[in-house]
Design a protein around this motif. Structure first.
Motif, PDB file in Angstrom:
ATOM      1  N   ALA A   1     -25.649 -33.401  22.388  1.00  0.00           N
ATOM      2  CA  ALA A   1     -24.848 -33.472  23.618  1.00  0.00           C
ATOM      3  C   ALA A   1     -23.598 -32.597  23.495  1.00  0.00           C
ATOM      4  N   LEU A   2     -22.962 -32.646  22.333  1.00  0.00           N
ATOM      5  CA  LEU A   2     -21.728 -31.870  22.136  1.00  0.00           C
ATOM      6  C   LEU A   2     -21.995 -30.366  22.139  1.00  0.00           C
ATOM      7  N   LYS A   3     -23.210 -30.008  21.695  1.00  0.00           N
ATOM      8  CA  LYS A   3     -23.547 -28.575  21.677  1.00  0.00           C
ATOM      9  C   LYS A   3     -23.778 -28.066  23.091  1.00  0.00           C
ATOM     10  N   SER A   4     -24.302 -28.946  23.957  1.00  0.00           N
ATOM     11  CA  SER A   4     -24.661 -28.436  25.286  1.00  0.00           C
ATOM     12  C   SER A   4     -23.557 -28.622  26.329  1.00  0.00           C
ATOM     13  N   ALA A   5     -22.530 -29.414  26.035  1.00  0.00           N
ATOM     14  CA  ALA A   5     -21.475 -29.581  27.052  1.00  0.00           C
ATOM     15  C   ALA A   5     -20.132 -29.833  26.387  1.00  0.00           C
ATOM     16  N   ASP A   6     -19.084 -29.686  27.203  1.00  0.00           N
ATOM     17  CA  ASP A   6     -17.734 -29.939  26.681  1.00  0.00           C
ATOM     18  C   ASP A   6     -17.274 -31.339  27.077  1.00  0.00           C
ATOM     19  N   TYR A   7     -16.715 -32.067  26.123  1.00  0.00           N
ATOM     20  CA  TYR A   7     -16.172 -33.407  26.399  1.00  0.00           C
ATOM     21  C   TYR A   7     -14.700 -33.412  26.057  1.00  0.00           C
ATOM     22  N   ASP A   8     -13.963 -34.241  26.812  1.00  0.00           N
ATOM     23  CA  ASP A   8     -12.537 -34.364  26.493  1.00  0.00           C
ATOM     24  C   ASP A   8     -12.359 -35.313  25.321  1.00  0.00           C
ATOM     25  N   LEU A   9     -13.261 -36.296  25.262  1.00  0.00           N
ATOM     26  CA  LEU A   9     -13.067 -37.337  24.251  1.00  0.00           C
ATOM     27  C   LEU A   9     -14.417 -37.866  23.766  1.00  0.00           C
ATOM     28  N   VAL A  10     -14.495 -38.136  22.462  1.00  0.00           N
ATOM     29  CA  VAL A  10     -15.713 -38.755  21.920  1.00  0.00           C
ATOM     30  C   VAL A  10     -15.309 -40.094  21.315  1.00  0.00           C
ATOM     31  N   LEU A  11     -16.001 -41.126  21.737  1.00  0.00           N
ATOM     32  CA  LEU A  11     -15.753 -42.459  21.180  1.00  0.00           C
ATOM     33  C   LEU A  11     -16.987 -42.793  20.357  1.00  0.00           C
ATOM     34  N   THR A  12     -16.820 -42.852  19.039  1.00  0.00           N
ATOM     35  CA  THR A  12     -18.040 -42.969  18.230  1.00  0.00           C
ATOM     36  C   THR A  12     -17.962 -44.080  17.187  1.00  0.00           C
ATOM     37  N   ASP A  13     -19.121 -44.668  16.976  1.00  0.00           N
ATOM     38  CA  ASP A  13     -19.287 -45.657  15.923  1.00  0.00           C
ATOM     39  C   ASP A  13     -19.270 -44.907  14.594  1.00  0.00           C
ATOM     40  N   LEU A  14     -18.984 -45.620  13.497  1.00  0.00           N
ATOM     41  CA  LEU A  14     -18.919 -44.918  12.222  1.00  0.00           C
ATOM     42  C   LEU A  14     -20.276 -44.926  11.509  1.00  0.00           C
ATOM     43  N   ARG A  15     -20.815 -46.147  11.303  1.00  0.00           N
ATOM     44  CA  ARG A  15     -22.094 -46.229  10.587  1.00  0.00           C
ATOM     45  C   ARG A  15     -23.234 -46.384  11.579  1.00  0.00           C
ATOM     46  N   MET A  16     -24.122 -45.432  11.583  1.00  0.00           N
ATOM     47  CA  MET A  16     -25.275 -45.519  12.487  1.00  0.00           C
ATOM     48  C   MET A  16     -26.554 -45.296  11.704  1.00  0.00           C
ATOM     49  N   GLY A  68     -27.187 -41.659  10.718  1.00  0.00           N
ATOM     50  CA  GLY A  68     -26.137 -40.847  10.098  1.00  0.00           C
ATOM     51  C   GLY A  68     -24.775 -41.492  10.199  1.00  0.00           C
ATOM     52  N   ASP A  69     -23.753 -40.661  10.022  1.00  0.00           N
ATOM     53  CA  ASP A  69     -22.399 -41.164   9.905  1.00  0.00           C
ATOM     54  C   ASP A  69     -21.496 -40.494  10.946  1.00  0.00           C
ATOM     55  N   GLY A  70     -20.588 -41.267  11.537  1.00  0.00           N
ATOM     56  CA  GLY A  70     -19.645 -40.725  12.537  1.00  0.00           C
ATOM     57  C   GLY A  70     -18.850 -39.546  12.004  1.00  0.00           C
ATOM     58  N   THR A  71     -18.642 -39.520  10.664  1.00  0.00           N
ATOM     59  CA  THR A  71     -17.845 -38.408  10.108  1.00  0.00           C
ATOM     60  C   THR A  71     -18.552 -37.059  10.307  1.00  0.00           C
ATOM     61  N   GLN A  72     -19.902 -37.113  10.449  1.00  0.00           N
ATOM     62  CA  GLN A  72     -20.613 -35.853  10.726  1.00  0.00           C
ATOM     63  C   GLN A  72     -20.186 -35.294  12.085  1.00  0.00           C
ATOM     64  N   ILE A  73     -19.991 -36.253  13.016  1.00  0.00           N
ATOM     65  CA  ILE A  73     -19.531 -35.822  14.352  1.00  0.00           C
ATOM     66  C   ILE A  73     -18.121 -35.253  14.248  1.00  0.00           C
ATOM     67  N   LEU A  74     -17.281 -35.932  13.439  1.00  0.00           N
ATOM     68  CA  LEU A  74     -15.900 -35.441  13.265  1.00  0.00           C
ATOM     69  C   LEU A  74     -15.907 -34.017  12.695  1.00  0.00           C
ATOM     70  N   ALA A  75     -16.784 -33.815  11.695  1.00  0.00           N
ATOM     71  CA  ALA A  75     -16.845 -32.493  11.067  1.00  0.00           C
ATOM     72  C   ALA A  75     -17.258 -31.434  12.082  1.00  0.00           C
ATOM     73  N   PHE A  76     -18.255 -31.827  12.921  1.00  0.00           N
ATOM     74  CA  PHE A  76     -18.719 -30.880  13.939  1.00  0.00           C
ATOM     75  C   PHE A  76     -17.577 -30.536  14.902  1.00  0.00           C
ATOM     76  N   LEU A  77     -16.859 -31.574  15.334  1.00  0.00           N
ATOM     77  CA  LEU A  77     -15.763 -31.345  16.288  1.00  0.00           C
ATOM     78  C   LEU A  77     -14.682 -30.455  15.671  1.00  0.00           C
ATOM     79  N   ARG A  78     -14.381 -30.771  14.400  1.00  0.00           N
ATOM     80  CA  ARG A  78     -13.335 -30.001  13.726  1.00  0.00           C
ATOM     81  C   ARG A  78     -13.681 -28.496  13.737  1.00  0.00           C
ATOM     82  N   GLU A  79     -14.974 -28.256  13.515  1.00  0.00           N
ATOM     83  CA  GLU A  79     -15.362 -26.850  13.406  1.00  0.00           C
ATOM     84  C   GLU A  79     -15.580 -26.179  14.755  1.00  0.00           C
TER      85      GLU A  79
END
Ligand code: ADP
Length: 407
Positions: free
Chosen positions: A42-57, A60-71
């Protein structure tokens, strides 16, 4: 209107749906993702102002999303939801770039406030970015203007410098001209007036004394007088040429050197010119015609002036033992005349300048020969008034002047 776009990521479907519903009620535009993989897509195909994410899923792990956002999406705000037990990991996620965290199970009000704060931050970021872009654009425009201005300044400066150089050169040439001109004009006058004085004295004396007794005496007197009068004639001619040249230059400058167009036979004209040169008997001047007659429409007198000038130059700037060759030819549209000498030649850097007003070569050999530096200037003007071209080509040794005239 939506208050911003939010991506809610949680693998517990009921939690996710609840969060989505609450946030939609708050007038956010909400999208759900059931895990890390879906969230990243979803993040690759559109722009979001905010992501509200669970940590343990599960996947995978919410930190993967954080890493993606950071980059890839540094302006998207991330809020992480974490179980009470992993407070430590909450601190960890803050370190990894999350904006805030919410302890699960989330208190609805706390969640709403945290999201609202995050969203405000996102919007501020976006505004800031817009401002930065605007400033950057303005800056770029200023730079462009500046650069344009600098180019213009550079061009104007170069032009000015060129003008100043030209003015200086012209000034040098003018002074040089004045000193040469006074010398060139005085020389024939001095010799003419000297010979006339002598002739006047002799004639006065003869009138007083009556006719000579001996025929031989009379013959000698008459011969001497004739020789002196021939010098006077030659000098007067030279003087009148100089004055004509000067007059022509002033006519050129006043735009009054007019051409009278009539049919001209160039080859015949050249023949007569050569025969009329006062060195015609002492110098070898060869006229070669590729075809004849070579006729064209032009101003005969002025064309004569051009070729007289080229021929006299060829003779002036070459040793008396060398020939001067003239080639004349024509095709359907053009008449070509080449005047070739075996003389001192013209340096490459002078080949255009010799056509300049007052220009005389700096070379010693050329300087020592008399002249005002007007001939080629006038010739060029005449040739161009016939829509023709005149230029110099080097020869070994010597020089070739080429004139091309439309017929
Ligand atoms: P002038 O001969 O009166 O000086 P011109 O305008 O006819 O003026 O010629 C300009 C200059 O070009 C001359 O001073 C001379 O330096 C050079 N020049 C012209 N014709 C020749 C030639 N045939 N060979 C060498 N130099 C030449």
């Amino acid at each position: 209107m939506s208050k911003g776009r939010i991506l809610v990521v949680d693998d517990e479907e009921n939690v996710r749906i609840t969060l989505e519903a609450i946030l939609q009620l708050e007038k956010y535009e909400v999208t759900g993702a059931s895990g890390v993989v879906e969230a990243l897509a979803a993040l690759k195909s559109a722009d979001y102002d905010l992501v509200l994410t669970d940590l343990r899923m599960d996947d995978g792990d919410g930190t993967q999303i954080l890493a993606f956002l950071r980059e890839h999406k540094p302006k998207t705000i991330a809020i992480v939801m974490t179980g009470f037990a992993s407070l430590e990991s909450a601190i960890q996620v803050l370190r990894e770039g999350a904006y805030d965290y919410i302890i699960k199970p989330a208190d609805v009000e706390v969640m709403k406030t945290t999201v609202a704060r995050g969203m405000e931050r996102a919007l501020l970021g976006r505004q800031l970015q817009k401002r930065v872009q605007e400033v950057e654009l303005a800056n770029q425009k200023i730079n462009e203007l500046n650069q344009g201005l600098q180019t213009k300044i550079d061009l104007a400066t170069a032009e000015l410098r060129e003008n100043v150089i030209q003015l200086k050169e012209l000034d040098v040439l003018k002074n040089q001209f004045l000193s040469i001109a006074s010398h060139e004009l005085r020389t024939p006058i001095t010799s003419v007036s000297g010979y006339i004085q002598i002739a006047v004295k002799r004639l006065e004396k003869r009138l007083l004394a009556g006719p000579p007794k001996e025929e031989e005496e009379w013959r000698q007197e008459a011969t001497t007088l004739l020789e002196q009068m021939r010098v006077v004639q030659k000098q007067t001619y030279r003087f009148s040429r100089l004055v004509t040249d000067l007059l022509d230059v002033s006519k050129i400058h006043a735009g009054r050197l007019d051409m009278k167009v009539e049919p001209v036979e160039i080859d015949t004209m050249l023949e007569q010119l050569i025969a009329g040169l006062d060195v015609a008997t002492t110098r070898e001047i060869v006229l070669e015609k590729e075809n004849a007659p070579v006729t064209m429409q032009g101003d005969e007198q002025h064309l004569e002036q051009v070729f007289t000038n080229l021929l006299t130059n060829a003779l002036k700037y070459s040793p008396p033992t060398t020939p001067v060759r003239v080639f004349v030819s024509c095709d359907q549209d053009t008449v070509r005349v080449r005047v070739r000498d075996y003389g001192i030649g013209i340096a490459p850097e002078e080949r255009t300048r010799v056509f300049g007003l007052f220009y005389r070569s700096l070379e010693r050999e050329a300087k020592d020969v008399g002249g005002l530096g007007l001939g080629l200037y006038i010739s060029k003007d005449i040739v161009e008034k016939h829509n023709g071209k005149i230029w110099v080509e080097p020869a070994d040794p010597g020089t070739v002047f080429i004139v091309e005239l439309p017929r």
